[in-house]
Scaffold this motif. Structure first.
Motif, PDB file in Angstrom:
ATOM      1  N   GLY A 153       0.796  -1.232   0.000  1.00  0.00           N
ATOM      2  CA  GLY A 153       0.000   0.000   0.000  1.00  0.00           C
ATOM      3  C   GLY A 153       0.822   1.273   0.000  1.00  0.00           C
ATOM      4  N   GLU A 154       2.154   1.156  -0.163  1.00  0.00           N
ATOM      5  CA  GLU A 154       3.032   2.327  -0.136  1.00  0.00           C
ATOM      6  C   GLU A 154       3.234   2.808  -1.582  1.00  0.00           C
ATOM      7  N   TYR A 155       2.250   3.493  -2.107  1.00  0.00           N
ATOM      8  CA  TYR A 155       2.229   3.803  -3.528  1.00  0.00           C
ATOM      9  C   TYR A 155       3.322   4.779  -3.948  1.00  0.00           C
ATOM     10  N   SER A 156       3.554   5.817  -3.175  1.00  0.00           N
ATOM     11  CA  SER A 156       4.574   6.799  -3.557  1.00  0.00           C
ATOM     12  C   SER A 156       5.957   6.159  -3.604  1.00  0.00           C
ATOM     13  N   LYS A 157       6.230   5.310  -2.613  1.00  0.00           N
ATOM     14  CA  LYS A 157       7.523   4.622  -2.567  1.00  0.00           C
ATOM     15  C   LYS A 157       7.639   3.643  -3.731  1.00  0.00           C
ATOM     16  N   ALA A 158       6.554   2.950  -4.050  1.00  0.00           N
ATOM     17  CA  ALA A 158       6.552   2.010  -5.176  1.00  0.00           C
ATOM     18  C   ALA A 158       6.845   2.740  -6.474  1.00  0.00           C
ATOM     19  N   LEU A 159       6.237   3.908  -6.643  1.00  0.00           N
ATOM     20  CA  LEU A 159       6.438   4.687  -7.866  1.00  0.00           C
ATOM     21  C   LEU A 159       7.905   5.090  -8.004  1.00  0.00           C
ATOM     22  N   GLU A 160       8.543   5.441  -6.889  1.00  0.00           N
ATOM     23  CA  GLU A 160       9.966   5.789  -6.929  1.00  0.00           C
ATOM     24  C   GLU A 160      10.800   4.621  -7.452  1.00  0.00           C
ATOM     25  N   HIS A 161      10.503   3.407  -6.974  1.00  0.00           N
ATOM     26  CA  HIS A 161      11.250   2.228  -7.424  1.00  0.00           C
ATOM     27  C   HIS A 161      11.031   1.967  -8.914  1.00  0.00           C
ATOM     28  N   LYS A 216       0.253   4.843 -10.535  1.00  0.00           N
ATOM     29  CA  LYS A 216      -0.356   6.169 -10.691  1.00  0.00           C
ATOM     30  C   LYS A 216      -1.884   6.064 -10.680  1.00  0.00           C
ATOM     31  N   ARG A 217      -2.408   4.992 -11.279  1.00  0.00           N
ATOM     32  CA  ARG A 217      -3.858   4.803 -11.251  1.00  0.00           C
ATOM     33  C   ARG A 217      -4.346   4.612  -9.811  1.00  0.00           C
ATOM     34  N   LEU A 218      -3.597   3.856  -9.013  1.00  0.00           N
ATOM     35  CA  LEU A 218      -4.000   3.635  -7.623  1.00  0.00           C
ATOM     36  C   LEU A 218      -3.969   4.944  -6.834  1.00  0.00           C
ATOM     37  N   ILE A 219      -2.963   5.780  -7.106  1.00  0.00           N
ATOM     38  CA  ILE A 219      -2.909   7.100  -6.469  1.00  0.00           C
ATOM     39  C   ILE A 219      -4.118   7.935  -6.892  1.00  0.00           C
ATOM     40  N   ALA A 220      -4.458   7.850  -8.182  1.00  0.00           N
ATOM     41  CA  ALA A 220      -5.629   8.593  -8.686  1.00  0.00           C
ATOM     42  C   ALA A 220      -6.914   8.102  -8.022  1.00  0.00           C
ATOM     43  N   LEU A 221      -7.023   6.786  -7.817  1.00  0.00           N
ATOM     44  CA  LEU A 221      -8.218   6.234  -7.177  1.00  0.00           C
ATOM     45  C   LEU A 221      -8.356   6.720  -5.736  1.00  0.00           C
ATOM     46  N   ASP A 222      -7.241   6.873  -5.041  1.00  0.00           N
ATOM     47  CA  ASP A 222      -7.294   7.419  -3.677  1.00  0.00           C
ATOM     48  C   ASP A 222      -7.826   8.852  -3.701  1.00  0.00           C
ATOM     49  N   LEU A 223      -7.391   9.620  -4.710  1.00  0.00           N
ATOM     50  CA  LEU A 223      -7.903  10.996  -4.851  1.00  0.00           C
ATOM     51  C   LEU A 223      -9.396  10.990  -5.165  1.00  0.00           C
ATOM     52  N   LYS A 224      -9.808  10.038  -6.005  1.00  0.00           N
ATOM     53  CA  LYS A 224     -11.224   9.922  -6.360  1.00  0.00           C
ATOM     54  C   LYS A 224     -12.043   9.526  -5.141  1.00  0.00           C
ATOM     55  N   GLY A 225     -11.467   8.676  -4.298  1.00  0.00           N
ATOM     56  CA  GLY A 225     -12.152   8.272  -3.070  1.00  0.00           C
ATOM     57  C   GLY A 225     -12.392   9.438  -2.143  1.00  0.00           C
ATOM     58  N   ARG A 226     -11.447  10.370  -2.108  1.00  0.00           N
ATOM     59  CA  ARG A 226     -11.628  11.575  -1.283  1.00  0.00           C
ATOM     60  C   ARG A 226     -12.802  12.401  -1.805  1.00  0.00           C
ATOM     61  N   GLN A 227     -12.948  12.443  -3.128  1.00  0.00           N
ATOM     62  CA  GLN A 227     -14.061  13.202  -3.714  1.00  0.00           C
ATOM     63  C   GLN A 227     -15.402  12.599  -3.309  1.00  0.00           C
ATOM     64  N   LYS A 228     -15.490  11.265  -3.341  1.00  0.00           N
ATOM     65  CA  LYS A 228     -16.747  10.599  -2.999  1.00  0.00           C
ATOM     66  C   LYS A 228     -17.086  10.752  -1.524  1.00  0.00           C
ATOM     67  N   SER A 268      -7.118  -5.240  -1.645  1.00  0.00           N
ATOM     68  CA  SER A 268      -7.614  -5.406  -0.274  1.00  0.00           C
ATOM     69  C   SER A 268      -8.630  -4.321   0.074  1.00  0.00           C
ATOM     70  N   LYS A 269      -8.424  -3.120  -0.467  1.00  0.00           N
ATOM     71  CA  LYS A 269      -9.393  -2.038  -0.226  1.00  0.00           C
ATOM     72  C   LYS A 269     -10.735  -2.355  -0.879  1.00  0.00           C
ATOM     73  N   GLN A 270     -10.681  -2.932  -2.082  1.00  0.00           N
ATOM     74  CA  GLN A 270     -11.914  -3.318  -2.762  1.00  0.00           C
ATOM     75  C   GLN A 270     -12.656  -4.390  -1.968  1.00  0.00           C
ATOM     76  N   LEU A 271     -11.901  -5.337  -1.434  1.00  0.00           N
ATOM     77  CA  LEU A 271     -12.529  -6.378  -0.620  1.00  0.00           C
ATOM     78  C   LEU A 271     -13.172  -5.765   0.622  1.00  0.00           C
ATOM     79  N   ALA A 272     -12.486  -4.790   1.240  1.00  0.00           N
ATOM     80  CA  ALA A 272     -13.053  -4.115   2.418  1.00  0.00           C
ATOM     81  C   ALA A 272     -14.346  -3.391   2.058  1.00  0.00           C
ATOM     82  N   LEU A 273     -14.389  -2.745   0.882  1.00  0.00           N
ATOM     83  CA  LEU A 273     -15.606  -2.065   0.439  1.00  0.00           C
ATOM     84  C   LEU A 273     -16.742  -3.058   0.216  1.00  0.00           C
ATOM     85  N   LEU A 274     -16.401  -4.218  -0.362  1.00  0.00           N
ATOM     86  CA  LEU A 274     -17.420  -5.250  -0.584  1.00  0.00           C
ATOM     87  C   LEU A 274     -17.999  -5.733   0.747  1.00  0.00           C
ATOM     88  N   LYS A 275     -17.122  -5.986   1.715  1.00  0.00           N
ATOM     89  CA  LYS A 275     -17.586  -6.444   3.033  1.00  0.00           C
ATOM     90  C   LYS A 275     -18.476  -5.399   3.688  1.00  0.00           C
TER      91      LYS A 275
END
Length: 525
Positions: A220-228, A257-269, A442-449
Motif C-alpha cells: 500500500g506504499e504507492y509513492s515509494k513504489a512509484l519511486e522504485h 499512478k492509477r491507484l494514487i488517482a483512485l485514492d484521490l477519487k475516493g476523497r471526492q466521494k 484489499s481495499k476493494q474487498l473491504a468495500l465489498l464487506k
C-alpha cells in the motif's frame, strides 16, 4: 576473419561474471568475425547460445538476433553433430523467450533438460533451469517456476557461479513475497544487488528495483513504489532502451499512478476533497496514460502481444475511472482477443475481470433503458464467472482473488442483491489475501464487506448465528466475521485508540490493526 575459440571463451567468462561492459565491448570490436556467421563455421552454435544470453542482457535487440538465427533456418539437422544440435535448440529456446513465445521456450528447455546427463554442459543445465523457471513464472505457473529456480540455484552454487545465484535470488524473491515471506523477499533482493553491483548488468539491476516496487505496492506504499519503478525505468533506459523490461516498468508505474488517482477519487466521494484533488486526479490519470503509451510503442515494435494486452487492460481501467466506458470496453475486447491469440489464460482472466467490471458499472449506473439493465447485469455475471474459471487454471492467486471480488460486487449489485453469494465470494477472496496485501485489491474487498454488512444488517447476521444458522462457515470464519463487526465499533468508542481496544477486548494490538486495515479504516503503516 573467422570466429575464434578465444573470443567465445572470453564472452562465456564475462557471462559468468555478468560483466556486460566488457562483453559488449568485445562483441563490438570483434563484429567482423561473427556478423557473417554461418552454420558451417567452427563453434557456430556455441556462439549463438552465448550471443542469445547477451541479447537478453541488452546487447543490440531481439530483431538483430532473429536475423542471426535465420541463417540456421534451413540447416539439415540430421547432419548436425549432437553437440551442435543441442546448441541450436538452446538458441531457439532463447529466441522464443525474446520473441514472447513463452510456451515454446518451456517446451524446448524441457527437452534439453531431459537429454541424457552429461550431454548438456553443467553451466547450460543451470542456465536452462533458470530461463525455464522465468518462462513458467511469466505464464503464471509459479510452482513449476520455483522448482526450476531451486534446481538452477543448486547447479550454480555447485559450480561457484555466484552471479547466477544472484539472478535466481531476484526471481525467488518474488515468489517468497507471494507466499507471505516479506522479510525474506527483501533480503534476497538486497543480497542479489550486492553481488551484481558494478557488473554493468543493468537489466538485472533494473529487475531488482522493479521487484521492490511490486513489493511495496502490495504493502500500500504507492509513492515509494512509484519511486522504485521510475528508478527501474531510468536504469533500463540508460542500458537498453526499447526493451520489454522497460515497458513492463512503465506499465507498473502507470498502474501505481492509477491507484494514487483512485485514492484521490475516493476523497471526492467521501466529501473530503478539495477542488485541487479533482485537478490532480485528472493529471495523474493523464500521466499514467502517457506511461502506457510509451510502453505500447515498445511492445508494438517488439511485436510483444502479451505486453500489449497488459497495456490495454490498464488503459481500460483508466478510461473506466475517467468515465469513458466505451473506450474501456474497446480496450478490454482487444486485450481479450490478444489473450485468445496467445492462449494466455492470465491475460484472458484479467480482460474478463475488466469486462465484468464495465458491465456491472453500466448496470449500477443504470445506463440505457430499464430492459438493458438485465442484459448488462447478466453479462457482468457471465464475464466474472468465466474470469474465475480462467484464473483457476493459473497459479496466480491475485488474479483469482480479483475475480472473486468482482463476482462478489456483482452479486451485491442492486440488480441481483444476492447477499449469500456476495458473502461467499468475499470469503473466498479473503482466504487468498495475506496480511501483507494492503493495496487496492484489499481495499476493494473491504468495500465489498462493508456493502454486505450495511445491506444485510449486523443484527440479522448475529441473529442467524445465535440460532445456529451458519451456512457452510467454519467456527474460525464466524469468529473472524464477528471480529470485523465488533472491533471497528469498539475502536470508535475508544477514541480510535488501538491500545485501548486491545485492552478492552483482551486481544493483541496486531489483530486490531489487521481488522481495521481490512475494513479500510486504518492506513497502512
Amino acid at each position: 576473419m573467422p570466429l575464434s575459440l578465444s573470443l567465445l571463451e572470453q564472452l562465456n567468462e564475462a557471462l559468468i561474471q555478468r560483466d556486460a561492459v566488457r562483453a559488449f565491448a568485445l562483441l563490438d570490436s570483434s563484429a567482423s568475425s561473427w556478423e557473417t556467421l554461418s552454420p558451417t563455421d567452427a563453434h557456430a552454435t556455441a556462439f549463438l547460445v552465448c550471443l542469445a544470453q547477451w541479447v537478453s542482457l541488452g546487447y543490440r535487440d531481439p530483431a538483430f538476433f532473429d536475423c542471426m538465427m535465420e541463417r540456421f533456418a534451413h540447416v539439415d539437422r540430421k547432419q548436425l553433430r549432437l553437440e551442435d544440435y543441442i546448441g541450436l535448440r538452446f538458441a531457439e529456446a532463447q529466441r522464443a523467450l525474446l520473441g514472447d513465445d513463452t510456451a515454446q521456450a518451456v517446451s524446448i528447455f524441457r527437452f534439453l533438460l531431459e537429454v541424457e546427463p552429461g550431454i548438456l554442459d553443467q553451466h547450460l543445465v543451470a542456465v536452462a533451469h533458470y530461463w525455464k523457471g522465468r518462462a513458467h513464472r511469466r505464464l503464471g505457473e509459479f510452482n513449476a517456476a520455483m522448482e526450476d529456480m531451486h534446481s538452477a540455484q543448486e547447479q550454480a552454487t555447485a559450480l561457484g557461479f555466484t552471479k547466477l545465484v544472484a539472478l535466481v535470488k531476484i526471481q525467488t524473491s518474488r515468489m517468497a513475497f507471494r507466499d507471505g515471506q516479506r522479510r525474506e523477499a527483501f533480503r534476497l533482493l538486497d543480497e542479489a544487488e550486492q553481488e551484481l553491483k558494478g557488473t554493468g548488468d543493468a537489466i538485472s539491476l533494473g529487475n531488482i528495483e522493479s521487484a521492490r516496487g511490486r513489493f511495496v505496492r502490495r504493502l500500500g506504499e504507492y509513492s515509494k513504489a512509484l519511486e522504485h519503478f521510475e528508478r527501474a525505468i531510468e536504469i533500463y533506459g540508460d542500458a537498453s532502451p526499447g526493451r520489454p523490461n522497460g515497458a513492463r516498468a512503465l506499465v507498473n508505474a502507470a498502474y501505481v499512478k492509477r491507484l494514487i488517482a483512485l485514492d484521490l477519487k475516493g476523497r471526492q466521494k467521501s466529501g473530503r476533497a478539495r477542488a485541487a484533488d479533482h485537478v490532480r486526479f485528472l493529471e495523474v490519470c493523464r500521466e499514467a496514460l502517457e506511461y502506457l503509451s510509451r510502453a505500447r510503442d515498445i511492445y508494438s515494435n517488439l511485436r510483444h502481444q502479451a505486453g500489449t494486452g497488459s497495456v490495454l487492460v490498464n488503459t481500460g481501467y483508466l478510461h473506466l475511472d475517467s468515465g469513458d466506458i466505451e473506450q474501456a470496453e474497446e480496450d478490454a475486447a482487444q486485450a481479450f482477443a490478444l489473450g485468445e491469440l496467445k492462449q494466455d489464460e492470465a491475460l484472458l482472466a484479467r480482460a474478463r475481470i475488466l469486462q465484468a467490471t464495465i458491465e456491472n458499472e453500466r448496470a449500477e449506473e443504470q445506463f440505457g433503458e430499464a430492459g438493458s439493465l438485465a442484459t448488462y447485469a447478466h453479462a457482468a455475471r457471465s464475464h466474472a464467472e468465466e474470469a474465475i474459471t480462467l484464473a483457476k487454471r493459473t497459479d496466480n492467486t491475485r488474479i483469482l482473488a480479483g475475480a472473486y471480488v468482482v463476482r462478489g460486487f456483482i452479486a451485491a449489485s442492486d440488480f441481483f442483491q444476492d447477499w449469500e453469494t456476495a458473502k461467499q465470494f468475499s470469503t473466498l477472496a479473503g482466504e487468498l489475501l495475506g496480511k501483507d496485501d494492503l493495496d487496492h485489491l484489499s481495499k476493494q474487498l473491504a468495500l465489498l464487506k462493508t456493502k454486505i454488512l450495511r445491506s444485510t444488517g449486523v443484527d440479522e447476521t448475529v441473529r442467524a448465528w445465535t440460532e445456529g444458522v451458519t451456512g457452510t462457515k467454519s467456527f474460525q470464519q464466524i469468529t473472524e466475521e464477528f471480529a470485523e463487526i465488533v472491533i471497528p465499533k469498539v475502536w470508535q468508542q475508544q477514541d480510535r485508540k488501538i491500545a485501548r481496544v486491545a485492552e478492552v477486548l483482551c486481544i493483541s494490538p496486531k489483530k486490531v490493526r489487521r481488522i481495521l486495515k481490512s475494513r479500510g479504516l486504518l492506513k497502512p503503516s
